[in-house]
Design a protein around this motif. Sequence first.
Motif, PDB file in Angstrom:
ATOM      1  N   ARG A 123      -3.864   9.472  19.158  1.00 48.39           N
ATOM      2  CA  ARG A 123      -3.935   8.509  18.050  1.00 48.39           C
ATOM      3  C   ARG A 123      -5.376   8.150  17.710  1.00 48.39           C
ATOM      4  N   PHE A 126      -6.713  10.484  15.059  1.00 50.58           N
ATOM      5  CA  PHE A 126      -6.049  10.670  13.767  1.00 50.58           C
ATOM      6  C   PHE A 126      -7.083  10.491  12.659  1.00 50.58           C
ATOM      7  N   TYR A 128      -8.264   9.627   8.858  1.00 50.82           N
ATOM      8  CA  TYR A 128      -7.896   8.768   7.735  1.00 50.82           C
ATOM      9  C   TYR A 128      -8.298   9.420   6.413  1.00 50.82           C
ATOM     10  N   GLU A 267     -12.028   9.584  12.102  1.00 51.01           N
ATOM     11  CA  GLU A 267     -11.132   8.881  13.014  1.00 51.01           C
ATOM     12  C   GLU A 267     -11.677   7.501  13.351  1.00 51.01           C
ATOM     13  N   ARG A 275     -10.607   0.434  13.658  1.00 48.40           N
ATOM     14  CA  ARG A 275      -9.227   0.718  13.230  1.00 48.40           C
ATOM     15  C   ARG A 275      -8.763  -0.315  12.207  1.00 48.40           C
ATOM     16  N   LYS A 278     -10.471   0.502   8.864  1.00 54.46           N
ATOM     17  CA  LYS A 278      -9.947   1.687   8.175  1.00 54.46           C
ATOM     18  C   LYS A 278      -8.539   1.451   7.637  1.00 54.46           C
ATOM     19  N   LEU A 286      -2.545   9.561   7.338  1.00 55.85           N
ATOM     20  CA  LEU A 286      -3.187   9.728   8.635  1.00 55.85           C
ATOM     21  C   LEU A 286      -2.820  11.126   9.134  1.00 55.85           C
ATOM     22  N   ARG A 288      -2.270  13.700  11.809  1.00 59.46           N
ATOM     23  CA  ARG A 288      -1.985  13.633  13.241  1.00 59.46           C
ATOM     24  C   ARG A 288      -2.773  14.709  13.986  1.00 59.46           C
TER      25      ARG A 288
END
Length: 295
Positions: A123, A126, A128, A267, A275, A278, A286, A288
């Motif tokens: 995660r 990931f 953006y 990321e 986080r 973003k 997103l 993966r």
Amino acid sequence: MNNDNNAAQPLVFTPVSLSQKERIEAIRKAYGNTLYVYTFASLFAWKESEQYEICFYNNAFIIKSGTAGKNAYLFPCGADSDKKQLIDSLLAYNEPDFYSLTDEDKCFLENEYPNRFAFEEFRDEFIYLYDRKSQVELKGKTFKNLRHNINSGRSMAKEWSTEALTEANIERALTINSKWAEKNSDNGLADITAAQCALENFSQLSLWGLLFRADGEDAAYIAGSFITPEIFDLCFCKVLNKGCDYFVRWTLCANLPAEVKTIDCEEDLGIEGLRINKLSRQPKELVRIWKGSYN
């Protein structure tokens, strides 16, 4: 192993260098890889921080990441048959861990090497992606808070001015970079060395960016590269007044070439504040990312 057709031999890795730009970009573009980590600009800027080394095989390449572990590699980029040759060579001599796997890359490993890799969703890595038009227009309730943050940042100076980043003003951006590092040494980000490398090689890396002045003082720079004509990778953004971050990013979106439809903001590294930032800017997707570890 750079042009050798005998993929059974141990792979020979060399440092990422400017002379490899054309070949790396030709392979990446020919096979439709749009992950920012495979762009030459990203690989070169991060080569020291991540201890990147590269090995070519025909129409593919693979990156070894020294900081991620003894047998850590970015998943190969290029033609499927040549990627398989690279993986076969690795498997003959060690037990590799692959990073930056998309869903498609994960399927490739599962199909070609059944039951030989265990997969973990990453995660923190990931990616953006943002719709450029939506980020500029900011229509509707969805963007209410973002509009507020942008206007708050704009109001922190009576007068803003921007200019394109060029070789003529790159030293000013480097000074901003140094000042930002002094103020933010403990925030968990580790991109100062990479940002400095990118700025020092701005033209060679074909970067694009803006330099900001607030009330007559240099206040921020923002820079990135074109993954494709339609996708812009926002690599580095250094704002001396944190409250102006949203305004600076919005200004970049508004000034990008008209062809750009998507902005890749990379990321969040699992950093809570990053986080939140973003997600608050309303990504459209997103992407993966997985890690594949040899069983």
